[in-house]
Design a protein around this motif. Structure first.
Motif, PDB file in Angstrom:
ATOM      1  N   THR A  82       0.806  -6.822  -8.082  1.00  0.00           N
ATOM      2  CA  THR A  82       1.199  -6.552  -9.469  1.00  0.00           C
ATOM      3  C   THR A  82       1.713  -5.131  -9.631  1.00  0.00           C
ATOM      4  OG1 THR A  82      -0.423  -8.147 -10.280  1.00  0.00           O
ATOM      5  CG2 THR A  82       0.406  -6.523 -11.859  1.00  0.00           C
ATOM      6  N   LYS A  83       1.050  -4.169  -8.995  1.00  0.00           N
ATOM      7  CA  LYS A  83       1.447  -2.776  -9.134  1.00  0.00           C
ATOM      8  C   LYS A  83       2.821  -2.531  -8.506  1.00  0.00           C
ATOM      9  CE  LYS A  83      -0.350   1.925  -8.649  1.00  0.00           C
ATOM     10  NZ  LYS A  83      -1.477   2.756  -8.166  1.00  0.00           N
ATOM     11  N   ALA A  84       3.059  -3.151  -7.326  1.00  0.00           N
ATOM     12  CA  ALA A  84       4.355  -3.000  -6.677  1.00  0.00           C
ATOM     13  C   ALA A  84       5.449  -3.660  -7.502  1.00  0.00           C
ATOM     14  CB  ALA A  84       4.311  -3.605  -5.274  1.00  0.00           C
ATOM     15  N   LYS A  85       5.118  -4.801  -8.112  1.00  0.00           N
ATOM     16  CA  LYS A  85       6.080  -5.494  -8.967  1.00  0.00           C
ATOM     17  C   LYS A  85       6.432  -4.635 -10.177  1.00  0.00           C
ATOM     18  CE  LYS A  85       5.383  -9.901  -9.197  1.00  0.00           C
ATOM     19  NZ  LYS A  85       4.052 -10.395  -9.143  1.00  0.00           N
ATOM     20  N   GLU A  86       5.431  -4.004 -10.758  1.00  0.00           N
ATOM     21  CA  GLU A  86       5.652  -3.134 -11.914  1.00  0.00           C
ATOM     22  C   GLU A  86       6.515  -1.937 -11.529  1.00  0.00           C
ATOM     23  OE1 GLU A  86       3.009  -0.572 -15.148  1.00  0.00           O
ATOM     24  OE2 GLU A  86       2.044  -1.958 -13.770  1.00  0.00           O
ATOM     25  N   LEU A  87       6.266  -1.383 -10.364  1.00  0.00           N
ATOM     26  CA  LEU A  87       7.067  -0.258  -9.884  1.00  0.00           C
ATOM     27  C   LEU A  87       8.529  -0.652  -9.765  1.00  0.00           C
ATOM     28  CD1 LEU A  87       7.551   2.501  -8.507  1.00  0.00           C
ATOM     29  CD2 LEU A  87       6.905   1.425  -6.361  1.00  0.00           C
ATOM     30  N   MET A  88       8.760  -1.810  -9.205  1.00  0.00           N
ATOM     31  CA  MET A  88      10.138  -2.257  -9.032  1.00  0.00           C
ATOM     32  C   MET A  88      10.833  -2.409 -10.376  1.00  0.00           C
ATOM     33  SD  MET A  88      11.636  -5.663  -7.218  1.00  0.00           S
ATOM     34  CE  MET A  88      13.372  -6.057  -7.373  1.00  0.00           C
ATOM     35  N   LEU A  89      10.156  -3.056 -11.313  1.00  0.00           N
ATOM     36  CA  LEU A  89      10.767  -3.273 -12.624  1.00  0.00           C
ATOM     37  C   LEU A  89      11.021  -1.959 -13.347  1.00  0.00           C
ATOM     38  CD1 LEU A  89       8.771  -6.414 -13.783  1.00  0.00           C
ATOM     39  CD2 LEU A  89      11.148  -6.322 -13.055  1.00  0.00           C
ATOM     40  N   GLU A  90      10.119  -0.996 -13.175  1.00  0.00           N
ATOM     41  CA  GLU A  90      10.316   0.308 -13.794  1.00  0.00           C
ATOM     42  C   GLU A  90      11.581   0.983 -13.282  1.00  0.00           C
ATOM     43  OE1 GLU A  90       6.837   2.511 -12.912  1.00  0.00           O
ATOM     44  OE2 GLU A  90       5.687   1.722 -14.597  1.00  0.00           O
ATOM     45  N   LYS A  91      11.846   0.804 -11.974  1.00  0.00           N
ATOM     46  CA  LYS A  91      12.963   1.501 -11.349  1.00  0.00           C
ATOM     47  C   LYS A  91      14.302   0.830 -11.619  1.00  0.00           C
ATOM     48  CE  LYS A  91      10.437   4.662  -9.349  1.00  0.00           C
ATOM     49  NZ  LYS A  91      10.501   6.060  -9.756  1.00  0.00           N
TER      50      LYS A  91
ATOM     51  N   ASN B 215       0.825  -1.214   0.000  1.00  0.00           N
ATOM     52  CA  ASN B 215       0.000   0.000   0.000  1.00  0.00           C
ATOM     53  C   ASN B 215       0.856   1.259   0.000  1.00  0.00           C
ATOM     54  OD1 ASN B 215      -2.407  -1.402  -0.031  1.00  0.00           O
ATOM     55  ND2 ASN B 215      -2.658  -1.362   2.197  1.00  0.00           N
ATOM     56  N   VAL B 216       1.962   1.241   0.751  1.00  0.00           N
ATOM     57  CA  VAL B 216       2.838   2.413   0.806  1.00  0.00           C
ATOM     58  C   VAL B 216       3.667   2.526  -0.467  1.00  0.00           C
ATOM     59  CG1 VAL B 216       4.749   3.514   2.028  1.00  0.00           C
ATOM     60  CG2 VAL B 216       2.958   2.344   3.317  1.00  0.00           C
ATOM     61  N   ILE B 217       4.261   1.421  -0.886  1.00  0.00           N
ATOM     62  CA  ILE B 217       5.131   1.448  -2.062  1.00  0.00           C
ATOM     63  C   ILE B 217       4.350   1.855  -3.314  1.00  0.00           C
ATOM     64  CG2 ILE B 217       6.570   0.014  -3.576  1.00  0.00           C
ATOM     65  CD1 ILE B 217       7.902   0.791  -0.949  1.00  0.00           C
ATOM     66  N   GLU B 218       3.099   1.392  -3.410  1.00  0.00           N
ATOM     67  CA  GLU B 218       2.283   1.761  -4.567  1.00  0.00           C
ATOM     68  C   GLU B 218       2.005   3.256  -4.623  1.00  0.00           C
ATOM     69  OE1 GLU B 218      -1.180  -0.677  -4.535  1.00  0.00           O
ATOM     70  OE2 GLU B 218      -0.061  -2.535  -4.867  1.00  0.00           O
ATOM     71  N   LYS B 219       1.892   3.893  -3.452  1.00  0.00           N
ATOM     72  CA  LYS B 219       1.681   5.348  -3.426  1.00  0.00           C
ATOM     73  C   LYS B 219       2.911   6.100  -3.940  1.00  0.00           C
ATOM     74  CE  LYS B 219      -1.861   5.834   0.134  1.00  0.00           C
ATOM     75  NZ  LYS B 219      -2.816   6.519  -0.772  1.00  0.00           N
ATOM     76  N   LEU B 220       4.064   5.464  -3.902  1.00  0.00           N
ATOM     77  CA  LEU B 220       5.298   6.097  -4.358  1.00  0.00           C
ATOM     78  C   LEU B 220       5.559   5.821  -5.831  1.00  0.00           C
ATOM     79  CD1 LEU B 220       7.414   5.182  -1.231  1.00  0.00           C
ATOM     80  CD2 LEU B 220       6.633   7.471  -1.845  1.00  0.00           C
ATOM     81  N   ALA B 221       4.598   5.192  -6.512  1.00  0.00           N
ATOM     82  CA  ALA B 221       4.751   4.890  -7.941  1.00  0.00           C
ATOM     83  C   ALA B 221       4.487   6.142  -8.772  1.00  0.00           C
ATOM     84  CB  ALA B 221       3.786   3.774  -8.341  1.00  0.00           C
ATOM     85  N   GLY B 222       4.601   5.975 -10.062  1.00  0.00           N
ATOM     86  CA  GLY B 222       4.279   7.089 -10.959  1.00  0.00           C
ATOM     87  C   GLY B 222       5.453   8.009 -11.193  1.00  0.00           C
ATOM     88  N   ASP B 223       5.229   9.313 -10.958  1.00  0.00           N
ATOM     89  CA  ASP B 223       6.239  10.319 -11.293  1.00  0.00           C
ATOM     90  C   ASP B 223       7.238  10.577 -10.170  1.00  0.00           C
ATOM     91  OD1 ASP B 223       4.914  10.647 -13.706  1.00  0.00           O
ATOM     92  OD2 ASP B 223       3.569  12.172 -12.872  1.00  0.00           O
ATOM     93  N   ASN B 224       7.218   9.776  -9.120  1.00  0.00           N
ATOM     94  CA  ASN B 224       8.130   9.999  -8.000  1.00  0.00           C
ATOM     95  C   ASN B 224       9.578   9.849  -8.481  1.00  0.00           C
ATOM     96  OD1 ASN B 224       9.635   9.695  -5.524  1.00  0.00           O
ATOM     97  ND2 ASN B 224       7.682   9.293  -4.514  1.00  0.00           N
ATOM     98  N   PRO B 225      10.438  10.830  -8.187  1.00  0.00           N
ATOM     99  CA  PRO B 225      11.823  10.760  -8.683  1.00  0.00           C
ATOM    100  C   PRO B 225      12.700   9.780  -7.914  1.00  0.00           C
ATOM    101  CG  PRO B 225      11.530  12.709  -7.315  1.00  0.00           C
ATOM    102  CD  PRO B 225      10.165  12.070  -7.448  1.00  0.00           C
ATOM    103  N   HIS B 226      12.248   9.305  -6.768  1.00  0.00           N
ATOM    104  CA  HIS B 226      13.087   8.434  -5.948  1.00  0.00           C
ATOM    105  C   HIS B 226      13.017   6.984  -6.416  1.00  0.00           C
ATOM    106  CE1 HIS B 226      13.722  11.805  -3.374  1.00  0.00           C
ATOM    107  NE2 HIS B 226      12.446  11.895  -3.046  1.00  0.00           N
ATOM    108  N   ARG B 227      14.113   6.271  -6.175  1.00  0.00           N
ATOM    109  CA  ARG B 227      14.150   4.845  -6.517  1.00  0.00           C
ATOM    110  C   ARG B 227      13.515   4.058  -5.371  1.00  0.00           C
ATOM    111  NH1 ARG B 227      17.839   3.230 -10.558  1.00  0.00           N
ATOM    112  NH2 ARG B 227      18.106   1.229  -9.525  1.00  0.00           N
ATOM    113  N   ALA B 228      12.308   3.605  -5.594  1.00  0.00           N
ATOM    114  CA  ALA B 228      11.589   2.807  -4.595  1.00  0.00           C
ATOM    115  C   ALA B 228      11.594   1.354  -5.031  1.00  0.00           C
ATOM    116  CB  ALA B 228      10.159   3.306  -4.439  1.00  0.00           C
TER     117      ALA B 228
END
Length: 384
Positions: A248-257, A224-237
């Motif tokens: 799935t959303k958290a997994k996608e965030l990780m792969l994007e970063k 829930n927290v990591i997903e809120k940091l997705a999108g345009d956030n400049p930090h590497r989460a």
């Protein structure tokens, strides 16, 4: 507390499942364990389990699949193990075992002021420094004096960019005003925006050059927290954990970063992960169908109608499906762990469960601030 942890360890060890090794594929390094009862909830796909046989307690491996009366376990990471078809075993949760060992070990060292630890190793040196500072804070008779920052225009993380209310701003400002050794507790009923505050605090701490660990006892709280940091956030989460447990959303965030221009594209990686998951599901369905058909043949009333050749064919098909399923699970885990290993040391914000944060490469990473969500639902030694 030490005695309670010791008792908890014994109680969890007593939670066992008896079975017999019905198939051992030494080449593919997996076993099938037949059980008299349906495997309980603590035995699920991806779980690490141990086994007891001939009074030996050993780690076995990771669960690949479960059925009404079988547990399929990949022991490829364990090397050579005393396994043989027909051997009776008792399965137990290695992850629960690890949890209690972590707590009991820390409490044991704390009781003797860490005098038995060799601080020449980086891990032990950091453990003693952090633990001593925490204990000094807890033993302090006076309340910690945190001087909050005075940011008055704090907004939520993400595209909504909504202003935080007064109490939420107060919490974030106090978090930003903490110094080494400070402990700060945030209490609020459901719906008051604690997750929003955690995400904002992590974001602002990262803006200040800090490395932040966001953790909890449940995977969904971390997601829930990591997903809120997705999108345009400049930090590497980065989200660390078992691929079976991560959203799935958290997994996608990780792969994007973690994906760079020279590697496969994010969509290619996600497609491959989805392909693997779909293929795993197909193999599980085929195995179930084959087992059902085999059971039908064995239950024929008239033995003359039984087809021994067909039963042998089904057994061979099941064995092949299980081998493929083991290979697919390994590939899925390898892809996830490769992404994890290549990203965690460069991350500004890391999300992981409490136990996972103390295992593998993540245990070697230094964090400036640790945020424990749903902290009231964990034991004190686990939090420490």
């Amino acid at each position: 507390m030490h005695n309670e942890a010791k008792q908890e360890r014994q109680d969890r060890y007593n939670q066992r499942l008896s079975g017999t090794i019905t198939e051992h594929n030494a080449e593919a390094q997996f076993v099938i364990i037949g059980t008299a009862h349906r495997p309980p909830d603590w035995i699920e796909d991806g779980t690490q389990i141990g086994y007891t046989t001939n009074e030996q307690r050993l780690l076995l491996g990771r669960v690949i699949n479960t059925t009404e009366s079988e547990v399929h376990v990949d022991y490829g990471e364990m090397g050579s193990l005393p396994l043989a078809e027909g051997r009776s075993v008792e399965l137990w949760s290695a992850e629960s075992h690890i949890t209690t060992i972590l707590q009991q070990s820390w409490l044991l060292e704390a009781r003797r002021d860490f005098s038995g630890l060799d601080t020449s190793t980086p891990d032990h040196k950091r453990l003693v420094q952090n633990s001593t500072r925490l204990l000094e804070t807890l033993r302090n008779n006076s309340s910690p004096q945190i001087t909050p920052k005075h940011h008055s225009q704090l907004t939520s993380v993400g595209r909504d960019n909504l202003p935080l209310n007064a109490s939420q701003q107060e919490v974030v400002n106090h978090v930003l005003g903490m110094t080494p050794g400070d402990l700060y507790t945030v209490v609020g009923p459901p719906g008051t925006g604690k997750t929003e505050v955690i995400a904002k605090a992590a974001h602002e701490l990262a803006n200040n050059g800090e490395r932040v660990l966001v953790t909890s006892h449940t995977n969904i709280a971390v997601d829930n927290v990591i997903e809120k940091l997705a999108g345009d956030n400049p930090h590497r989460a980065v989200r660390v954990g078992r691929p079976e447990k991560v959203s799935t959303k958290a997994k996608e965030l990780m792969l994007e970063k973690v994906t760079d221009n020279e590697a496969a594209s994010v969509s290619d990686l996600l497609d491959r992960v989805d392909e693997l998951k779909s293929a795993i599901g197909d193999h599980q369905k085929r195995i179930s169908a084959l087992e059902e058909h085999k059971g039908y043949l064995n239950n024929e009333v008239d033995n003359r109608l039984q087809d021994a050749d067909r039963e042998a064919e089904i057994n061979a098909e099941i064995a092949a499906e299980r081998e493929d399923l083991t290979t697919l699970r390994r590939e899925l885990r390898e892809k996830w762990e490769a992404a994890e290993a290549g990203s965690v040391r460069q991350a500004d914000i890391v999300g992981a469960t409490l136990v996972r944060s103390q295992l593998g490469g993540l245990a070697q990473v230094d964090f400036d601030t640790v945020i424990i969500d749903e902290a009231s639902q964990i034991s004190t030694p686990m939090g420490l």
